[in-house]
Design a protein around this motif. Structure first.
Motif, PDB file in Angstrom:
ATOM      1  N   GLN A  21      -7.135  -4.046  -6.530  1.00 25.51           N
ATOM      2  CA  GLN A  21      -6.057  -3.457  -5.770  1.00 25.51           C
ATOM      3  C   GLN A  21      -6.340  -3.611  -4.284  1.00 25.51           C
ATOM      4  O   GLN A  21      -7.464  -3.837  -3.861  1.00 25.51           O
ATOM      5  CB  GLN A  21      -5.871  -1.977  -6.115  1.00 25.51           C
ATOM      6  CG  GLN A  21      -7.073  -1.109  -5.768  1.00 25.51           C
ATOM      7  CD  GLN A  21      -6.864   0.346  -6.143  1.00 25.51           C
ATOM      8  OE1 GLN A  21      -6.106   0.673  -7.031  1.00 25.51           O
ATOM      9  NE2 GLN A  21      -7.548   1.232  -5.450  1.00 25.51           N
ATOM     10  N   VAL A  22      -5.280  -3.508  -3.501  1.00 24.64           N
ATOM     11  CA  VAL A  22      -5.381  -3.559  -2.052  1.00 24.64           C
ATOM     12  C   VAL A  22      -4.990  -2.184  -1.527  1.00 24.64           C
ATOM     13  O   VAL A  22      -3.975  -1.621  -1.937  1.00 24.64           O
ATOM     14  CB  VAL A  22      -4.445  -4.638  -1.464  1.00 24.64           C
ATOM     15  CG1 VAL A  22      -4.438  -4.567   0.059  1.00 24.64           C
ATOM     16  CG2 VAL A  22      -4.863  -6.013  -1.930  1.00 24.64           C
ATOM     17  N   GLN A  23      -5.797  -1.633  -0.650  1.00 27.03           N
ATOM     18  CA  GLN A  23      -5.504  -0.324  -0.071  1.00 27.03           C
ATOM     19  C   GLN A  23      -5.014  -0.493   1.359  1.00 27.03           C
ATOM     20  O   GLN A  23      -5.603  -1.225   2.157  1.00 27.03           O
ATOM     21  CB  GLN A  23      -6.742   0.577  -0.118  1.00 27.03           C
ATOM     22  CG  GLN A  23      -7.145   0.970  -1.528  1.00 27.03           C
ATOM     23  CD  GLN A  23      -8.173   2.085  -1.549  1.00 27.03           C
ATOM     24  OE1 GLN A  23      -8.874   2.322  -0.571  1.00 27.03           O
ATOM     25  NE2 GLN A  23      -8.270   2.777  -2.668  1.00 27.03           N
ATOM     26  N   ILE A  24      -3.918   0.192   1.668  1.00 25.63           N
ATOM     27  CA  ILE A  24      -3.325   0.152   2.997  1.00 25.63           C
ATOM     28  C   ILE A  24      -3.467   1.523   3.653  1.00 25.63           C
ATOM     29  O   ILE A  24      -3.133   2.544   3.040  1.00 25.63           O
ATOM     30  CB  ILE A  24      -1.837  -0.242   2.932  1.00 25.63           C
ATOM     31  CG1 ILE A  24      -1.686  -1.714   2.544  1.00 25.63           C
ATOM     32  CG2 ILE A  24      -1.153   0.008   4.268  1.00 25.63           C
ATOM     33  CD1 ILE A  24      -0.251  -2.162   2.448  1.00 25.63           C
ATOM     34  N   ASN A  52       1.117   3.197  -7.536  1.00 25.27           N
ATOM     35  CA  ASN A  52       0.936   2.332  -6.384  1.00 25.27           C
ATOM     36  C   ASN A  52       2.277   2.214  -5.652  1.00 25.27           C
ATOM     37  O   ASN A  52       3.276   2.813  -6.063  1.00 25.27           O
ATOM     38  CB  ASN A  52       0.416   0.951  -6.804  1.00 25.27           C
ATOM     39  CG  ASN A  52       1.302   0.300  -7.867  1.00 25.27           C
ATOM     40  OD1 ASN A  52       2.467  -0.016  -7.606  1.00 25.27           O
ATOM     41  ND2 ASN A  52       0.772   0.110  -9.070  1.00 25.27           N
ATOM     42  N   TYR A  55       2.987  -4.475  -4.883  1.00 26.57           N
ATOM     43  CA  TYR A  55       1.986  -5.488  -5.184  1.00 26.57           C
ATOM     44  C   TYR A  55       1.978  -6.586  -4.138  1.00 26.57           C
ATOM     45  O   TYR A  55       2.924  -6.782  -3.375  1.00 26.57           O
ATOM     46  CB  TYR A  55       2.253  -6.113  -6.554  1.00 26.57           C
ATOM     47  CG  TYR A  55       3.549  -6.890  -6.617  1.00 26.57           C
ATOM     48  CD1 TYR A  55       3.588  -8.239  -6.261  1.00 26.57           C
ATOM     49  CD2 TYR A  55       4.737  -6.287  -7.001  1.00 26.57           C
ATOM     50  CE1 TYR A  55       4.775  -8.951  -6.294  1.00 26.57           C
ATOM     51  CE2 TYR A  55       5.933  -6.993  -7.024  1.00 26.57           C
ATOM     52  CZ  TYR A  55       5.936  -8.327  -6.670  1.00 26.57           C
ATOM     53  OH  TYR A  55       7.115  -9.029  -6.684  1.00 26.57           O
ATOM     54  N   THR A  56       0.879  -7.297  -4.098  1.00 24.73           N
ATOM     55  CA  THR A  56       0.769  -8.548  -3.382  1.00 24.73           C
ATOM     56  C   THR A  56       0.229  -9.558  -4.381  1.00 24.73           C
ATOM     57  O   THR A  56       0.076  -9.234  -5.562  1.00 24.73           O
ATOM     58  CB  THR A  56      -0.148  -8.425  -2.147  1.00 24.73           C
ATOM     59  OG1 THR A  56      -0.144  -9.661  -1.430  1.00 24.73           O
ATOM     60  CG2 THR A  56      -1.572  -8.073  -2.547  1.00 24.73           C
ATOM     61  N   ILE A  66      -0.913  -2.525  -4.670  1.00 26.50           N
ATOM     62  CA  ILE A  66      -1.140  -2.013  -3.326  1.00 26.50           C
ATOM     63  C   ILE A  66      -1.027  -0.494  -3.372  1.00 26.50           C
ATOM     64  O   ILE A  66      -0.050   0.053  -3.879  1.00 26.50           O
ATOM     65  CB  ILE A  66      -0.120  -2.576  -2.323  1.00 26.50           C
ATOM     66  CG1 ILE A  66      -0.272  -4.093  -2.199  1.00 26.50           C
ATOM     67  CG2 ILE A  66      -0.302  -1.925  -0.960  1.00 26.50           C
ATOM     68  CD1 ILE A  66       0.720  -4.725  -1.234  1.00 26.50           C
ATOM     69  N   ALA A 153      -0.346  -8.584   3.430  1.00 24.40           N
ATOM     70  CA  ALA A 153      -0.722  -7.176   3.219  1.00 24.40           C
ATOM     71  C   ALA A 153      -0.736  -6.404   4.540  1.00 24.40           C
ATOM     72  O   ALA A 153      -0.223  -5.277   4.624  1.00 24.40           O
ATOM     73  CB  ALA A 153      -2.087  -7.098   2.532  1.00 24.40           C
ATOM     74  N   GLN A 156       2.779  -5.740   5.647  1.00 23.45           N
ATOM     75  CA  GLN A 156       3.463  -4.684   4.899  1.00 23.45           C
ATOM     76  C   GLN A 156       3.122  -3.307   5.446  1.00 23.45           C
ATOM     77  O   GLN A 156       3.959  -2.397   5.441  1.00 23.45           O
ATOM     78  CB  GLN A 156       3.092  -4.770   3.409  1.00 23.45           C
ATOM     79  CG  GLN A 156       3.599  -6.010   2.690  1.00 23.45           C
ATOM     80  CD  GLN A 156       5.110  -6.009   2.455  1.00 23.45           C
ATOM     81  OE1 GLN A 156       5.887  -5.588   3.318  1.00 23.45           O
ATOM     82  NE2 GLN A 156       5.533  -6.493   1.310  1.00 23.45           N
ATOM     83  N   GLU A 157       1.909  -3.147   5.930  1.00 29.57           N
ATOM     84  CA  GLU A 157       1.527  -1.875   6.568  1.00 29.57           C
ATOM     85  C   GLU A 157       2.412  -1.611   7.778  1.00 29.57           C
ATOM     86  O   GLU A 157       2.925  -0.502   7.981  1.00 29.57           O
ATOM     87  CB  GLU A 157       0.046  -1.931   6.960  1.00 29.57           C
ATOM     88  CG  GLU A 157      -0.469  -0.657   7.622  1.00 29.57           C
ATOM     89  CD  GLU A 157      -0.251  -0.634   9.141  1.00 29.57           C
ATOM     90  OE1 GLU A 157      -0.112   0.481   9.698  1.00 29.57           O
ATOM     91  OE2 GLU A 157      -0.187  -1.719   9.753  1.00 29.57           O
TER      92      GLU A 157
END
Length: 361
Positions: A21-24, A52, A55-56, A66, A153, A156-157
């Protein structure tokens, strides 16, 4: 022992991919609202799926979840409090997150479109009653080159911050102009899951997805029989799709056509390019109309085994049906009738049937 270690390592790698996963984290940034008469007292996450925010895609084109860190309500509350500071004179507002989603898709052969969407509701308490005073939805699209996928990513933030800023400024504007319409609702609405699964404003603006079709065709015409390999690339964001087509093929003139002619064998090798129109009839079934320009070489052998060549150019069309699966990888099948004009030494017009099978990837 050696094999056990390999198996253990493989299991750990699989587990890592499964939980990838990617954390923002929303960056500290302030926006300006003129003399705000409110502040956000509480943020409530009522999204249907709170696992979540979307996604990316990684380098293998696999979806990676994400997550907004530390969690959606706290992240949004901290971000807003930097710009709208609580004061004793300001009206406390409850902010409900009904929908928050980020996503991305390849939308052309060289571009990726990233989208961020949000829907918020604003509430005000009046003694023991709850008033819904405003709701808003908004989205942002950004286009990236496929080579810049690693930048999405971070973008998107920034988009999430932009969505929140837009919605809060719009609320402040409507509140100052006294255009808000109050509706008394049950306090239970704040503890119920949202029924919003997509935004109204993007219902007719699908993000779409880029597809590649590689197909093999067998044709049987009035004068020829042969094969053709074709590539088609398209985005499915519209009901009517107009992709670019490229093909390579070989055909042989039938004996019935060259019977009594000066040539004994005639083979043709062509490159074709043009456009096709796919019109969605049902979920996976498309009507297909194509126009192409074949260019190539006709190889002839006469009765004395003497070989000669002829430059070929023409124009062709076809009409048919094609089954294209929804999945990103699958089998496509189709059938069509074709018509052709070309500069052959033996015939100038041709028509016939084609059967097509291939893969979508």
């Amino acid at each position: 022992m050696k094999y056990q270690s390999i198996i253990l390592l493989a299991c750990l790698l699989l587990a890592q991919f499964a939980t990838a996963q990617v954390q923002i984290t929303l960056k500290p940034a302030r926006f300006y609202i003129v003399s705000p008469s409110f502040y956000i007292k509480k943020v409530i996450d009522s999204r249907k799926d709170q696992q979540n925010i979307g996604y990316t895609k990684d380098v293998l084109e696999e979806k990676v979840a994400i997550k907004l860190k530390p969690e959606v309500p706290k992240a949004i509350q901290v971000f807003i409090n930097q710009s709208i500071v609580p004061t004793p004179q300001a009206t406390p507002i409850i902010l409900q997150v009904l929908y928050l989603q980020v996503k991305e898709e390849q939308t052309s052969s060289s571009e990726i479109t990233a989208r961020a969407e949000i829907k918020l509701a604003f509430y005000e308490k009046e003694q023991a009653k709850l008033k819904k005073i405003y709701s808003i939805e908004h989205y942002e699209d950004k286009v990236f080159a496929t080579s810049a996928q690693s930048d999405i990513a971070d973008s998107q933030e920034k988009s999430i911050r932009g969505l929140l800023e837009h919605c809060l400024k719009k609320f402040a504007e409507e509140r100052k102009a006294k255009r808000l319409t109050a509706e008394y609702v049950s306090p239970k609405v704040l503890s119920e899951s949202s029924a919003v699964s997509r935004l109204t404003i993007t219902k007719n603006k699908p993000l779409g997805q880029w597809h590649n079709l590689l197909t093999f065709k067998r044709s049987a015409g009035l004068h020829t029989q042969g094969w053709r390999v074709s590539y088609v690339g398209f985005s499915d964001r519209e009901e009517v799709i107009v992709p670019f087509m490229f093909s390579l093929g070989q055909s042989q003139v039938k004996e019935t056509t060259i019977k009594g002619a000066e040539y004994r064998v005639i083979d043709a090798y062509t490159l074709g390019f043009g456009t096709q129109v796919y019109i969605k009839l049902f979920s996976n079934l498309y009507a297909n109309v194509a126009l192409n320009v074949p260019v190539g070489l006709e190889v002839l052998r006469d009765r004395q085994e003497k070989r000669s060549h002829n430059f070929l150019i023409g124009v062709g069309s076809k009409q048919g049906l094609m089954y294209i699966p929804k999945s990103s990888l699958g089998i496509v099948v189709g059938g069509s009738i074709f018509q052709q004009l070309q500069t052959s030494r033996v015939f100038s017009t041709n028509w016939g049937f084609e059967l097509e099978i291939g893969i979508k990837f």
